[in-house]
Scaffold this motif. Structure first.
Motif, PDB file in Angstrom:
ATOM      1  N   LEU A 129      -3.403 -12.727 -39.145  1.00  0.00           N
ATOM      2  CA  LEU A 129      -2.420 -13.665 -38.624  1.00  0.00           C
ATOM      3  C   LEU A 129      -2.025 -13.352 -37.189  1.00  0.00           C
ATOM      4  CD1 LEU A 129      -0.125 -14.016 -41.761  1.00  0.00           C
ATOM      5  CD2 LEU A 129      -2.049 -15.451 -41.062  1.00  0.00           C
ATOM      6  N   THR A 130      -2.896 -12.708 -36.455  1.00  0.00           N
ATOM      7  CA  THR A 130      -2.648 -12.442 -35.048  1.00  0.00           C
ATOM      8  C   THR A 130      -3.970 -12.484 -34.294  1.00  0.00           C
ATOM      9  OG1 THR A 130      -1.542 -10.937 -33.496  1.00  0.00           O
ATOM     10  CG2 THR A 130      -2.853  -9.938 -35.234  1.00  0.00           C
ATOM     11  N   GLY A 131      -3.889 -12.595 -32.977  1.00  0.00           N
ATOM     12  CA  GLY A 131      -5.097 -12.607 -32.172  1.00  0.00           C
ATOM     13  C   GLY A 131      -5.688 -13.982 -31.920  1.00  0.00           C
ATOM     14  N   TYR A 132      -4.932 -15.050 -32.185  1.00  0.00           N
ATOM     15  CA  TYR A 132      -5.404 -16.413 -31.937  1.00  0.00           C
ATOM     16  C   TYR A 132      -5.056 -16.826 -30.505  1.00  0.00           C
ATOM     17  CZ  TYR A 132      -6.036 -16.654 -36.984  1.00  0.00           C
ATOM     18  OH  TYR A 132      -6.451 -16.412 -38.271  1.00  0.00           O
ATOM     19  N   ARG A 133      -5.865 -17.705 -29.942  1.00  0.00           N
ATOM     20  CA  ARG A 133      -5.596 -18.187 -28.594  1.00  0.00           C
ATOM     21  C   ARG A 133      -4.809 -19.491 -28.661  1.00  0.00           C
ATOM     22  NH1 ARG A 133      -9.294 -20.647 -24.576  1.00  0.00           N
ATOM     23  NH2 ARG A 133      -7.408 -21.888 -24.331  1.00  0.00           N
ATOM     24  N   LEU A 134      -4.158 -19.836 -27.570  1.00  0.00           N
ATOM     25  CA  LEU A 134      -3.461 -21.105 -27.501  1.00  0.00           C
ATOM     26  C   LEU A 134      -4.475 -22.251 -27.458  1.00  0.00           C
ATOM     27  CD1 LEU A 134      -0.714 -20.089 -24.946  1.00  0.00           C
ATOM     28  CD2 LEU A 134      -0.290 -20.862 -27.300  1.00  0.00           C
ATOM     29  N   PRO A 135      -4.154 -23.394 -28.072  1.00  0.00           N
ATOM     30  CA  PRO A 135      -5.122 -24.498 -28.133  1.00  0.00           C
ATOM     31  C   PRO A 135      -5.285 -25.252 -26.821  1.00  0.00           C
ATOM     32  CG  PRO A 135      -3.061 -25.156 -29.128  1.00  0.00           C
ATOM     33  CD  PRO A 135      -2.919 -23.693 -28.811  1.00  0.00           C
ATOM     34  N   ILE A 136      -4.314 -25.103 -25.914  1.00  0.00           N
ATOM     35  CA  ILE A 136      -4.370 -25.684 -24.574  1.00  0.00           C
ATOM     36  C   ILE A 136      -4.148 -24.551 -23.588  1.00  0.00           C
ATOM     37  CG2 ILE A 136      -3.300 -27.313 -22.945  1.00  0.00           C
ATOM     38  CD1 ILE A 136      -2.359 -28.925 -25.380  1.00  0.00           C
ATOM     39  N   GLN A 137      -4.947 -24.511 -22.544  1.00  0.00           N
ATOM     40  CA  GLN A 137      -4.795 -23.446 -21.565  1.00  0.00           C
ATOM     41  C   GLN A 137      -3.378 -23.434 -21.006  1.00  0.00           C
ATOM     42  OE1 GLN A 137      -7.179 -21.377 -21.126  1.00  0.00           O
ATOM     43  NE2 GLN A 137      -6.679 -20.214 -19.307  1.00  0.00           N
ATOM     44  N   PHE A 138      -2.705 -22.277 -21.112  1.00  0.00           N
ATOM     45  CA  PHE A 138      -1.354 -22.080 -20.596  1.00  0.00           C
ATOM     46  C   PHE A 138      -0.305 -22.952 -21.301  1.00  0.00           C
ATOM     47  CE2 PHE A 138      -4.152 -21.397 -16.754  1.00  0.00           C
ATOM     48  CZ  PHE A 138      -4.205 -20.026 -16.899  1.00  0.00           C
ATOM     49  N   ALA A 139      -0.587 -23.351 -22.526  1.00  0.00           N
ATOM     50  CA  ALA A 139       0.375 -24.153 -23.284  1.00  0.00           C
ATOM     51  C   ALA A 139       1.670 -23.381 -23.510  1.00  0.00           C
ATOM     52  CB  ALA A 139      -0.219 -24.558 -24.630  1.00  0.00           C
ATOM     53  N   THR A 184      10.197 -18.932 -37.110  1.00  0.00           N
ATOM     54  CA  THR A 184       8.939 -19.616 -36.849  1.00  0.00           C
ATOM     55  C   THR A 184       8.484 -19.389 -35.417  1.00  0.00           C
ATOM     56  OG1 THR A 184       9.428 -21.319 -38.500  1.00  0.00           O
ATOM     57  CG2 THR A 184       7.796 -21.861 -36.818  1.00  0.00           C
ATOM     58  N   ARG A 185       9.408 -19.498 -34.455  1.00  0.00           N
ATOM     59  CA  ARG A 185       9.053 -19.237 -33.058  1.00  0.00           C
ATOM     60  C   ARG A 185       8.500 -17.824 -32.897  1.00  0.00           C
ATOM     61  NH1 ARG A 185      14.334 -21.392 -32.332  1.00  0.00           N
ATOM     62  NH2 ARG A 185      14.349 -23.537 -31.560  1.00  0.00           N
ATOM     63  N   LYS A 186       9.186 -16.871 -33.510  1.00  0.00           N
ATOM     64  CA  LYS A 186       8.756 -15.485 -33.379  1.00  0.00           C
ATOM     65  C   LYS A 186       7.396 -15.261 -34.027  1.00  0.00           C
ATOM     66  CE  LYS A 186      13.367 -13.458 -33.035  1.00  0.00           C
ATOM     67  NZ  LYS A 186      14.325 -12.499 -33.621  1.00  0.00           N
ATOM     68  N   PHE A 187       7.197 -15.877 -35.197  1.00  0.00           N
ATOM     69  CA  PHE A 187       5.900 -15.721 -35.852  1.00  0.00           C
ATOM     70  C   PHE A 187       4.783 -16.226 -34.951  1.00  0.00           C
ATOM     71  CE2 PHE A 187       2.339 -17.480 -38.128  1.00  0.00           C
ATOM     72  CZ  PHE A 187       1.921 -16.379 -38.869  1.00  0.00           C
ATOM     73  N   PHE A 188       4.974 -17.390 -34.338  1.00  0.00           N
ATOM     74  CA  PHE A 188       3.910 -17.953 -33.517  1.00  0.00           C
ATOM     75  C   PHE A 188       3.675 -17.139 -32.244  1.00  0.00           C
ATOM     76  CE2 PHE A 188       4.300 -21.972 -36.002  1.00  0.00           C
ATOM     77  CZ  PHE A 188       2.981 -22.015 -36.393  1.00  0.00           C
ATOM     78  N   GLN A 189       4.678 -16.421 -31.783  1.00  0.00           N
ATOM     79  CA  GLN A 189       4.429 -15.543 -30.643  1.00  0.00           C
ATOM     80  C   GLN A 189       3.580 -14.344 -31.065  1.00  0.00           C
ATOM     81  OE1 GLN A 189       8.542 -16.213 -28.246  1.00  0.00           O
ATOM     82  NE2 GLN A 189       7.139 -14.697 -27.476  1.00  0.00           N
ATOM     83  N   TYR A 190       3.667 -13.938 -32.324  1.00  0.00           N
ATOM     84  CA  TYR A 190       2.723 -12.942 -32.851  1.00  0.00           C
ATOM     85  C   TYR A 190       1.343 -13.563 -33.052  1.00  0.00           C
ATOM     86  CZ  TYR A 190       5.625  -8.873 -34.028  1.00  0.00           C
ATOM     87  OH  TYR A 190       6.403  -7.747 -33.983  1.00  0.00           O
ATOM     88  N   PHE A 191       1.341 -14.766 -33.584  1.00  0.00           N
ATOM     89  CA  PHE A 191       0.090 -15.445 -33.929  1.00  0.00           C
ATOM     90  C   PHE A 191      -0.783 -15.670 -32.693  1.00  0.00           C
ATOM     91  CE2 PHE A 191      -2.386 -19.255 -35.081  1.00  0.00           C
ATOM     92  CZ  PHE A 191      -2.886 -18.876 -36.322  1.00  0.00           C
TER      93      PHE A 191
END
Length: 364
Positions: A178-188, A354-361
């Motif tokens: 559940l970590t190490g994923y990239r953002l789907p839009i560059q610099f999103a 949820t915000r914090k989780f996605f910053q890990y994700f």
């Protein structure tokens, strides 16, 4: 005597030393908490003695990211990290990664301690740690632990992937999948607005929002809106299981009729979707990503195709929305859903969690 600091538990996002940071962290650098159940085993609070550099706070200790670390201040004072589970639990292992820094191990020794009648009792000591340390610390029933890093001189201490475990199961942080994923839009930019996070109500369609809405990105001119020229990228490698190449936009009358019906009836089957043109990717680890409202799909995409992390899959858009029916670009964005083990991320989390989780994700 130990002064126990109890703070509302939410997990701090770890920004890697090498990670692409595109906004401020949602977390306090020295003390915070993790509360990602059911996406993590348990909740806990943590506190550290010091933080030496921005984006290298204590949150980086618990993100399961091999590229991010906690940096202490450059002083001669002992450093420490406290983990508080809130109530006693079974623990029998400890793990930590300590890199080489300035041609020597970044931390020369450490002690594992438990809080017993307001005093710290040492139960384990590693006098010569390596990069990757996996220690059996005895079968313990305790709630508060301290990892003590003694100092003999002024220097910066560095560590990552700090874990208390039970039979090697990580109790302090998120699973590696559940970590190490990239953002789907560059610099999103991960949205602040609760209405653009999973779990927000959607009264116009009698439903619940189950994804992240990416409306903005960072640029050399500051934060700007996402447009139909923005490429959408696979957040992680996987297999395409849905690709809507034959999508047909709704007319205005169709949009109005479906909206009116959904406001007064439960949605039991979706044949015309407000999600518009979509691609779904199975990441083959219990995680699935769904990319909605695409204006176009890359010609190479097809069901069953294996895609790589960072591969372009389409363009941002507003398909499935009113603007698409009216043939304009109103509300162009990417709606991204993350599903883990059959449930969407955010269902049982607060918006802050949820915000914090996605910053890990999203810690590529």
């Amino acid at each position: 005597m130990v002064k126990k600091i109890f703070i509302t538990i939410f997990v701090m996002m770890t920004f890697s030393v090498a990670a692409k940071t595109n906004q401020n962290s949602f977390f306090h650098p020295k003390t915070d908490s993790i509360h990602f159940v059911p996406l993590a085993v348990t909740s806990f609070k943590y506190e550290t003695s010091s933080v030496g550099e921005k984006n290298r706070g204590a949150e980086n200790l618990f993100d399961s990211n091999i590229n991010s670390y906690w940096y202490s201040e450059n002083t001669s004072l002992d450093e420490w990290v406290i983990v508080d589970f809130g109530s006693k639990r079974l623990v029998n292992g400890f793990e930590i990664e300590i890199p080489t820094y300035k041609n020597r191990r970044a931390i020369p020794s450490y002690k594992i301690q438990v809080l017993h009648r307001n005093n710290w009792r040492t139960i384990f000591e590693n006098k010569k740690p390596e990069f990757r340390n996996v220690n059996f610390i005895g079968n313990l029933d305790a709630s508060i632990f301290r990892v003590l890093f003694p100092k003999k001189e002024s220097r910066t201490y560095i560590a990552g992937n700090l874990r208390f475990t039970l039979n090697r199961k990580n109790l302090t942080g998120v699973d590696e999948r559940l970590t190490g994923y990239r953002l789907p839009i560059q610099f999103a930019v991960i949205p602040d607005d609760e209405n653009r996070l999973p779990g927000a109500p959607r009264k116009y369609r009698n439903g619940t929002h189950k994804g992240l809405d990416f409306f903005y990105k960072n640029s050399s001119d500051g934060i700007v809106e996402v447009t139909k020229e923005d490429s959408i990228y696979a957040i992680q490698s996987g297999v395409i299981v849905r690709v809507d190449k034959n999508y047909q936009p709704m007319t205005k009358s169709e949009y109005d009729e479906i909206t009116s019906y959904n406001q007064t009836h439960p949605v039991t089957y979706v044949d015309r979707d407000f999600g518009g043109r979509q691609i779904w990717i199975d990441h083959e680890n219990g995680v699935m990503s769904s990319y909605n409202h695409l204006s176009s799909i890359h010609p190479s995409m097809k069901q069953g195709l294996r895609v790589k992390k960072g591969e372009e899959i389409g363009k941002a858009g507003n398909s499935g929305l009113l603007g698409d029916a009216l043939k304009n670009s109103d509300r162009t964005h990417l709606h991204l859903e993350i599903w883990v083990d059959g449930e969407y991320v955010g269902k049982e989390l607060s918006h802050n969690e949820t915000r914090k989780f996605f910053q890990y994700f999203f810690t590529e």
